[in-house]
Write an enzyme that holds these catalytic residues in place. Structure first.
Site, PDB file in Angstrom:
ATOM      1  N   LYS A   1       0.835  -1.196   0.000  1.00 58.35           N
ATOM      2  CA  LYS A   1       0.000   0.000   0.000  1.00 58.35           C
ATOM      3  C   LYS A   1       0.871   1.247   0.000  1.00 58.35           C
ATOM      4  O   LYS A   1       1.564   1.534   0.970  1.00 58.35           O
ATOM      5  CB  LYS A   1      -0.886   0.040   1.246  1.00 58.35           C
TER       6      LYS A   1
ATOM      7  N   GLY B   1       6.656   4.814   8.804  1.00 60.54           N
ATOM      8  CA  GLY B   1       5.806   5.992   8.955  1.00 60.54           C
ATOM      9  C   GLY B   1       5.916   6.556  10.350  1.00 60.54           C
ATOM     10  O   GLY B   1       6.972   6.450  10.991  1.00 60.54           O
ATOM     11  N   SER B   2       4.827   7.130  10.837  1.00 62.88           N
ATOM     12  CA  SER B   2       4.877   7.831  12.115  1.00 62.88           C
ATOM     13  C   SER B   2       4.895   6.843  13.276  1.00 62.88           C
ATOM     14  O   SER B   2       4.365   5.728  13.191  1.00 62.88           O
ATOM     15  CB  SER B   2       3.686   8.774  12.238  1.00 62.88           C
ATOM     16  N   THR B   3       5.484   7.277  14.372  1.00 58.17           N
ATOM     17  CA  THR B   3       5.613   6.415  15.542  1.00 58.17           C
ATOM     18  C   THR B   3       4.242   6.061  16.109  1.00 58.17           C
ATOM     19  O   THR B   3       4.009   4.914  16.515  1.00 58.17           O
ATOM     20  CB  THR B   3       6.510   7.111  16.586  1.00 58.17           C
TER      21      THR B   3
ATOM     22  N   GLY C   1       2.648   3.449  13.950  1.00 60.74           N
ATOM     23  CA  GLY C   1       3.444   2.234  14.140  1.00 60.74           C
ATOM     24  C   GLY C   1       3.093   1.502  15.428  1.00 60.74           C
ATOM     25  O   GLY C   1       2.998   0.269  15.454  1.00 60.74           O
TER      26      GLY C   1
ATOM     27  N   GLU D   1       9.783   0.931  10.849  1.00 61.61           N
ATOM     28  CA  GLU D   1      10.763   2.006  10.652  1.00 61.61           C
ATOM     29  C   GLU D   1      10.026   3.300  10.958  1.00 61.61           C
ATOM     30  O   GLU D   1       9.140   3.703  10.193  1.00 61.61           O
ATOM     31  CB  GLU D   1      11.289   2.029   9.210  1.00 61.61           C
TER      32      GLU D   1
ATOM     33  N   GLU E   1      10.147  15.565  16.412  1.00 60.07           N
ATOM     34  CA  GLU E   1      10.458  15.311  15.005  1.00 60.07           C
ATOM     35  C   GLU E   1       9.607  16.260  14.157  1.00 60.07           C
ATOM     36  O   GLU E   1       8.385  16.138  14.100  1.00 60.07           O
ATOM     37  CB  GLU E   1      10.152  13.874  14.610  1.00 60.07           C
TER      38      GLU E   1
HETATM   39  P1  NAP Z   1       1.509   7.926   8.757  1.00 53.65           P
HETATM   40  O1  NAP Z   1       0.088   8.276   9.039  1.00 53.65           O
HETATM   41  O2  NAP Z   1       2.229   7.096   9.740  1.00 53.65           O
HETATM   42  O3  NAP Z   1       1.501   7.206   7.306  1.00 53.65           O
HETATM   43  C1  NAP Z   1       2.424   6.227   6.866  1.00 53.65           C
HETATM   44  C2  NAP Z   1       1.684   5.126   6.112  1.00 53.65           C
HETATM   45  O4  NAP Z   1       0.820   4.430   7.021  1.00 53.65           O
HETATM   46  C3  NAP Z   1       0.784   5.658   4.996  1.00 53.65           C
HETATM   47  O5  NAP Z   1       0.772   4.733   3.927  1.00 53.65           O
HETATM   48  C4  NAP Z   1      -0.569   5.691   5.682  1.00 53.65           C
HETATM   49  O6  NAP Z   1      -1.655   5.649   4.798  1.00 53.65           O
HETATM   50  C5  NAP Z   1      -0.503   4.453   6.527  1.00 53.65           C
HETATM   51  N1  NAP Z   1      -1.456   4.435   7.643  1.00 53.65           N
HETATM   52  C6  NAP Z   1      -2.011   5.499   8.280  1.00 53.65           C
HETATM   53  N2  NAP Z   1      -2.848   5.082   9.245  1.00 53.65           N
HETATM   54  C7  NAP Z   1      -2.837   3.732   9.214  1.00 53.65           C
HETATM   55  C8  NAP Z   1      -3.515   2.705   9.972  1.00 53.65           C
HETATM   56  N3  NAP Z   1      -4.368   3.009  10.952  1.00 53.65           N
HETATM   57  N4  NAP Z   1      -3.266   1.421   9.670  1.00 53.65           N
HETATM   58  C9  NAP Z   1      -2.389   1.099   8.711  1.00 53.65           C
HETATM   59  N5  NAP Z   1      -1.732   2.000   7.951  1.00 53.65           N
HETATM   60  C10 NAP Z   1      -1.948   3.311   8.210  1.00 53.65           C
HETATM   61  O7  NAP Z   1       2.346   9.214   8.502  1.00 53.65           O
HETATM   62  P2  NAP Z   1       1.789  10.626   7.962  1.00 53.65           P
HETATM   63  O8  NAP Z   1       0.506  10.997   8.668  1.00 53.65           O
HETATM   64  O9  NAP Z   1       1.729  10.529   6.517  1.00 53.65           O
HETATM   65  O10 NAP Z   1       2.954  11.600   8.435  1.00 53.65           O
HETATM   66  C11 NAP Z   1       2.907  12.130   9.754  1.00 53.65           C
HETATM   67  C12 NAP Z   1       4.268  12.123  10.397  1.00 53.65           C
HETATM   68  O11 NAP Z   1       4.804  10.814  10.383  1.00 53.65           O
HETATM   69  C13 NAP Z   1       5.320  12.950   9.722  1.00 53.65           C
HETATM   70  O12 NAP Z   1       5.222  14.280  10.055  1.00 53.65           O
HETATM   71  C14 NAP Z   1       6.581  12.298  10.225  1.00 53.65           C
HETATM   72  O13 NAP Z   1       6.898  12.780  11.499  1.00 53.65           O
HETATM   73  C15 NAP Z   1       6.212  10.857  10.318  1.00 53.65           C
HETATM   74  N6  NAP Z   1       6.674  10.088   9.150  1.00 53.65           N
HETATM   75  C16 NAP Z   1       7.772   9.338   9.269  1.00 53.65           C
HETATM   76  C17 NAP Z   1       8.239   8.627   8.184  1.00 53.65           C
HETATM   77  C18 NAP Z   1       9.460   7.790   8.263  1.00 53.65           C
HETATM   78  O14 NAP Z   1      10.120   7.578   7.272  1.00 53.65           O
HETATM   79  N7  NAP Z   1       9.792   7.242   9.407  1.00 53.65           N
HETATM   80  C19 NAP Z   1       7.575   8.684   6.971  1.00 53.65           C
HETATM   81  C20 NAP Z   1       6.425   9.466   6.877  1.00 53.65           C
HETATM   82  C21 NAP Z   1       5.987  10.145   7.974  1.00 53.65           C
HETATM   83  P3  NAP Z   1      -2.370   6.982   4.203  1.00 53.65           P
HETATM   84  O15 NAP Z   1      -1.605   8.146   4.651  1.00 53.65           O
HETATM   85  O16 NAP Z   1      -2.338   6.737   2.748  1.00 53.65           O
HETATM   86  O17 NAP Z   1      -3.771   6.983   4.710  1.00 53.65           O
END
Ligand code: NAP
Ligand code: MG
Length: 462
Positions: free
Chosen positions: A164, A217-219, A222, A239, A365
């Site tokens: 995804k 993605g976000s902590t 995760g 990660e 972060e």
């Molecule tokens: P996020 O919500 O953690 O999204 C990462 C991935 O997880 C996306 O594909 C997202 O899908 C998916 N996701 C979201 N909610 C989920 C759930 N309940 N179950 C399963 N998968 C789910 O991150 P974000 O909201 O895009 O970014 C927010 C913050 O996260 C950033 O500001 C940054 O601090 C952190 N971040 C960290 C990394 C990293 O490399 N470690 C990468 C991105 C973001 P959709 O968004 O498509 O709905």
């Protein structure tokens, strides 16, 4: 440029935006729950044959997939510039990284050895058995590399994959799915499913046929995924975030440290879990370092991402830009870099001076082009300050004292450190986080192990 088409619609439509302009570039149909379950069922049905394929044949298919990616490098890179605002030089590197990771793990099927362990009365051997269907959840910051770090070793180890992409950056992953099919990867072995995290991503966690989840993605998300996986004791790689320290000692090559710091903090507009977003500078050279840093930040090229000289493009979304802006508004800003366009989601590189070690600009972060600089006195102070965070992903140490370099590298609680450089991730070395930056490791020679379970077999000879 051709926008890949989605066969899905049950989850609605996502309008894909070019973050450099704020303009829509296309629409992508999102998968709903029924379509997600269908795709997982096809991946489960494809698994026995993929697992049983002769190692050399699986290896050849991965090399064919790599060749298809290589032949479409320019197209993939252009799509990433359009969809994610990555600089063209980064985007070409990212497409090349997918090719390299596929090529590297195409050597794994014939080399995924077990052990023969001495026992009395027989022979004892171990096998690395694939898990089944692996679900990979990719964020928007590095859509191509993070996808490849999951799917290449997972496929090499004999699993089938459902992937995804982030809803805002689905295009390159969808194109990679098409290229896999064109290269002969059998139906159901690698399926890209654009959709929402709360629908498609969550289904990877709850669906019993998905045996492992790989999440970046976000902590917070995760942690929820980890809770969800506990129900089925589902294998999991995480990660997550980072707040990594770049520690500059007085005996370092200050010019080199200052010249390289902007790239380590502002590459990909700071939307990088490995960003060295805290700079710790030994107090005796603090003023001089800041003077040099101002120079290099001003020279950091923030411009049209299609320009080969661009070093930084826009933020990914208006929402992410607003979140980062709120940190800048609450901070003491020392100086900023280039002026940025008004359209699209741009921010100028920003250097902040935290008021204390509790300042949000020092502790949170930010995930944008903001770096915070603080002085320290001794080596012990530097290690304590670097470790004063729940995260532990990367970090850098600048010193010309090799003993100190190794002491500090061993002292910092972090998964990936570099000395006198800001090394990016190498696909043939392990990558992952300490503490709340993650769980498990990706890449490197052992990645196929984390997409398999060890089976022990004893054969009596008496
Ligand atoms: P996020 O919500 O953690 O999204 C990462 C991935 O997880 C996306 O594909 C997202 O899908 C998916 N996701 C979201 N909610 C989920 C759930 N309940 N179950 C399963 N998968 C789910 O991150 P974000 O909201 O895009 O970014 C927010 C913050 O996260 C950033 O500001 C940054 O601090 C952190 N971040 C960290 C990394 C990293 O490399 N470690 C990468 C991105 C973001 P959709 O968004 O498509 O709905
Ligand atoms: Mg989110």
């Amino acid at each position: 440029m051709k926008i890949p088409t989605s066969p899905y619609s049950g989850g609605g439509i996502s309008v894909v935006i070019n973050p450099a302009t704020g303009q829509a570039v296309g629409e992508v149909g999102l998968a709903g729950l029924v379509e997600t379950d269908d795709a997982i069922a096809r991946a489960a049905a494809a698994y026995p044959q993929w697992k049983a394929l002769a190692p050399a044949d699986r290896a050849q298919l991965l090399r064919d997939f790599a060749a298809a990616v290589d032949a479409h490098t320019d197209e993939l890179a252009a799509l990433e510039v359009l969809n994610s605002g990555h600089t063209i030089s980064n985007a070409v590197w990212e497409a090349g990284n997918v090719k390299n990771v596929l090529t590297y793990y195409s050597a794994a099927p014939e080399r995924h050895f077990g052990k023969q362990i001495p026992v009395a009365g027989g022979v004892d051997i171990t096998f690395h058995e694939p898990l089944g269907v692996v679900g990979i959840i990719v964020p928007w910051n590095f859509p191509m590399p993070i996808a490849g770090w999951g799917f290449a070793p997972a496929l090499a180890a004999g699993n089938t994959v459902v992937l995804k992409p982030a809803e805002v950056t689905p295009l390159t992953a969808m194109r990679l799915g098409e290229l896999a099919t064109a290269a002969g990867i059998p139906d159901g072995v690698f399926t890209v499913i654009p959709g929402k995290g709360s629908v498609v991503g969550d289904r990877f966690v709850t669906h019993p046929a998905v045996r492992k989840v790989c999440f970046t993605g976000s902590t917070d998300v995760g942690k929820n995924i980890m809770r969800g996986c506990a129900d089925q004791v589902k294998r999991l790689t995480l990660e997550l975030g980072g707040k990594s320290a770049n520690i500059v000692f007085a005996d370092a090559d200050l010019e080199k440290a200052a010249a390289s710091a902007p790239g380590s903090a502002f590459d990909n507009a700071g939307q990088d879990c490995c960003a060295r977003s805290r700079i710790l500078v030994q107090d005796s050279v603090y003023d001089r370092f800041l003077t040099l840093l101002e120079q290099s930040v001003k020279e950091f090229s923030v411009t049209d991402p299609n320009d080969p000289r661009a070093q930084m493009g826009p933020m990914i979304t208006a929402k992410q830009k607003a979140a980062v802006q709120s940190f800048i508004d609450g901070a003491d800003v020392a100086f900023t870099g280039a002026e940025v366009p008004a359209d699209g989601f741009w921010l100028s590189p920003t250097v902040a001076l935290p008021r204390s070690e509790a300042d949000p600009v020092w502790t949170q972060e930010i995930f944008g082009p903001v770096v915070a600089v603080m002085p320290f006195k001794t080596e012990e102070d530097a290690i304590r300050m670097a470790n004063d965070t729940e995260y532990g992903l990367s970090g850098s140490i600048f010193t010309n004292d090799i003993g100190r370099a190794l002491r500090v590298a061993r002292g910092v609680e972090s998964g990936n450190l570099s000395v006198n450089s800001h090394s990016s991730v190498r696909y043939w070395t392990p990558f992952g986080g300490f503490k709340q930056s993650g769980l498990g490791r990706e890449l490197g020679p052992d990645a196929p192990d984390s997409f398999s379970d060890v089976k022990n077999v004893f054969i009596a000879t008496e």
